[in-house]
Design an enzyme around this catalytic site. Structure first.
Site, PDB file in Angstrom:
ATOM      1  N   HIS A  23      34.406  26.093  85.864  1.00  0.00           N
ATOM      2  CA  HIS A  23      34.067  26.232  87.281  1.00  0.00           C
ATOM      3  C   HIS A  23      32.662  25.706  87.523  1.00  0.00           C
ATOM      4  O   HIS A  23      31.798  26.431  88.046  1.00  0.00           O
ATOM      5  CB  HIS A  23      34.115  27.702  87.734  1.00  0.00           C
ATOM      6  N   HIS A  79      49.921  27.471  90.334  1.00  0.00           N
ATOM      7  CA  HIS A  79      48.553  27.559  90.850  1.00  0.00           C
ATOM      8  C   HIS A  79      48.006  26.139  90.931  1.00  0.00           C
ATOM      9  O   HIS A  79      48.146  25.365  89.989  1.00  0.00           O
ATOM     10  CB  HIS A  79      47.752  28.425  89.869  1.00  0.00           C
ATOM     11  N   GLU A  81      44.900  25.090  91.210  1.00  0.00           N
ATOM     12  CA  GLU A  81      43.572  24.761  90.672  1.00  0.00           C
ATOM     13  C   GLU A  81      43.738  23.721  89.565  1.00  0.00           C
ATOM     14  O   GLU A  81      44.689  23.777  88.783  1.00  0.00           O
ATOM     15  CB  GLU A  81      42.871  26.028  90.156  1.00  0.00           C
ATOM     16  N   ASP A  83      42.652  22.977  86.733  1.00  0.00           N
ATOM     17  CA  ASP A  83      42.807  23.217  85.291  1.00  0.00           C
ATOM     18  C   ASP A  83      44.289  23.379  84.928  1.00  0.00           C
ATOM     19  O   ASP A  83      44.657  23.299  83.763  1.00  0.00           O
ATOM     20  CB  ASP A  83      41.984  24.419  84.815  1.00  0.00           C
ATOM     21  N   HIS A 145      44.119  34.429  91.547  1.00  0.00           N
ATOM     22  CA  HIS A 145      42.891  34.612  92.295  1.00  0.00           C
ATOM     23  C   HIS A 145      42.712  33.618  93.437  1.00  0.00           C
ATOM     24  O   HIS A 145      41.643  33.573  94.055  1.00  0.00           O
ATOM     25  CB  HIS A 145      41.673  34.523  91.355  1.00  0.00           C
ATOM     26  N   ASP A 164      46.738  32.682  85.746  1.00  0.00           N
ATOM     27  CA  ASP A 164      45.393  33.138  85.353  1.00  0.00           C
ATOM     28  C   ASP A 164      45.344  34.639  85.019  1.00  0.00           C
ATOM     29  O   ASP A 164      44.537  35.064  84.177  1.00  0.00           O
ATOM     30  CB  ASP A 164      44.397  32.869  86.479  1.00  0.00           C
ATOM     31  N   TYR A 192      36.630  38.019  81.558  1.00  0.00           N
ATOM     32  CA  TYR A 192      37.456  37.267  82.522  1.00  0.00           C
ATOM     33  C   TYR A 192      37.741  38.132  83.740  1.00  0.00           C
ATOM     34  O   TYR A 192      37.601  37.703  84.885  1.00  0.00           O
ATOM     35  CB  TYR A 192      38.756  36.869  81.818  1.00  0.00           C
ATOM     36  N   HIS A 225      45.625  30.805  80.325  1.00  0.00           N
ATOM     37  CA  HIS A 225      44.448  30.581  79.479  1.00  0.00           C
ATOM     38  C   HIS A 225      44.485  31.583  78.321  1.00  0.00           C
ATOM     39  O   HIS A 225      44.753  32.778  78.532  1.00  0.00           O
ATOM     40  CB  HIS A 225      43.140  30.853  80.228  1.00  0.00           C
TER      41      HIS A 225
HETATM   42 FE1  FEO Z   1      42.443  29.519  88.747  1.00  0.00          FE
HETATM   43 FE2  FEO Z   1      42.806  28.763  85.533  1.00  0.00          FE
HETATM   44  O1  FEO Z   1      42.673  28.398  87.331  1.00  0.00           O
END
Ligand code: FEO
Length: 395
Positions: A23, A79, A81, A83, A145, A164, A192, A225
């Site tokens: 991030h 998601h 995002e 990643d 999130h 996530d 986390y 992750h």
């Molecule tokens: Fe919210 Fe691992 O991306």
């Protein structure tokens, strides 16, 4: 390198051992991370999530070793995002018509990221996708999130793909929770939660209750992750319920910044006062200027009370403490008590500013702050010790 998890499910993600910042510079990743992608081969073939864009080429090449890309029937984008969605553009160059199952917010965000008119299929909680012997059930997890986040449950294998949630930035080729160092795993999981999920704690509680109402058996929680929870996966759900409930341990954390050590000496004297009254409480001190900010946030998350100290500089506070205060305001800790302290040479604004910033972050100030002129002498240090004693008495 792919990893076969069950007869039908293979991990096809990327372990990123080098990652140290995530991030931007918002999250430190001392132990790297992974971007977990999963390939399901039932009558239908399904890909759940992809990897971060720098690894897109490697990801697509490795995927081709597992399957002819044309055999992929569905992509699930849990998601948007990048990643997890970063390899979609490269992958979809090869299979442009494959439907992408995602929430309506997911479709919006993916379009806004990549400006491609892919074959989006919008799903909501309870929607099902038959894939052969088993089926996939979707559960929206809005703001866990991001507004688009969703979970996917696979029947038969009883796997909850949680994206996530329940994850950790933790690189390990051991893959599963029962195989890795338990201390490291706990540290990365709580860090986390503290740094990423605390702002959404009430939603965490509600979402877990909602998922539990489905009465699903969960044999594995496959996060996006870190490691996969397969040994007693419910343990991380229970931890999340605990962490989401204004979590605190018997800990007091003191965060300060100091120009010439006067404020550091005050911090240590305050700690001495706390210790004199309470032999059991864990007391931790961090110089904000030379400590990892996300590790500090994790320790503040665990604390019942927090103290902030700064020298006065230019009628203000030192920037490292200001940065941590910005973070805790955004994160929104609940039910924590606090106070401020600091040294000064002439104008002495720092303590008042720290108090205002703590109040702004919804920290309950339990006693008036203490400031000491120049380098504390014995009398000043004794005042700080008394300050610590008084503080712990008010918790
Ligand atoms: Fe919210 Fe691992 O991306």
């Amino acid at each position: 390198m792919a990893h076969k998890m069950t007869d039908k499910v293979t991990w096809v993600g990327k372990i990123d051992w080098e990652l140290r910042r995530f991030h931007g510079d918002e999250y430190s990743t001392h132990r790297g991370s992974s971007y977990n992608s999963y390939l399901i081969k039932d009558d239908k073939t399904v890909l759940i999530d992809t990897v971060w864009e720098p690894f897109a080429e490697e990801f697509v090449e490795n995927l081709k070793k597992e399957i002819d890309l044309n055999e992929i029937d569905y992509i699930i984008a849990q998601h948007a995002e990048i990643d997890h969605s970063g390899a979609l553009p490269l992958l979809l160059k090869e299979i442009p018509d494959v439907p992408i199952y995602c929430t309506s917010n997911g479709a919006k965000i993916l379009k806004a990221h990549f400006h491609e008119d892919w074959n989006f299929v919008e799903v909501k909680t309870g929607d099902e996708l038959e894939i052969g012997e088993n089926k996939l059930i979707f559960v929206e997890a809005r703001m866990l999130h991001w507004p688009d986040t969703m979970f996917t449950y696979m029947t038969g294998e009883n796997i909850l793909f949680s994206n996530d949630a329940f994850g950790q930035h933790y690189a390990s080729e051991l893959m599963y929770n029962d195989l890795v160092d338990q201390g490291e795993l706990y540290q990365e999981a709580i860090k986390y939660y503290a740094n990423i999920l605390t702002p959404f704690s009430s939603l965490v509680t509600n979402k877990i209750k909602e998922v539990l109402e489905f009465n699903l058996s969960v044999d594995m929680i496959a996060t996006s992750h870190g490691i996969i929870w397969r040994d007693n996966p419910v343990q991380i759900i229970e931890k999340y319920l605990e962490w989401a409930d204004a979590y605190q341990e018997n800990q007091i954390t003191i965060v300060y910044d100091t120009m010439w050590n006067a404020t550091r000496r005050m911090a240590e004297a305050i700690a001495e006062g706390i210790r004199a009254v309470d032999k059991d409480v864990s007391i931790k001190l961090f110089n904000a200027a030379n400590s990892d900010k996300n590790d500090i946030i994790t320790e503040l998350f665990k604390s019942k009370a927090i103290l902030f100290g700064s020298s006065t500089v230019n009628k203000s506070i030192m920037h490292a403490t200001g940065g941590i205060l910005d973070m805790i305001k955004g994160i929104g800790f609940k039910n924590k008590k606090g106070a401020a302290f600091g040294s000064y040479g002439w104008s002495g604004e720092s303590v008042g500013i720290l108090e205002e910033r703590l109040k702004d972050a919804k920290i309950e100030i339990v006693q008036e702050g203490i400031k000491e002129l120049w380098n504390p002498d014995e009398e000043s240090m004794n005042r700080c010790i008394e300050f610590g004693k008084e503080f712990v008495g008010k918790l």
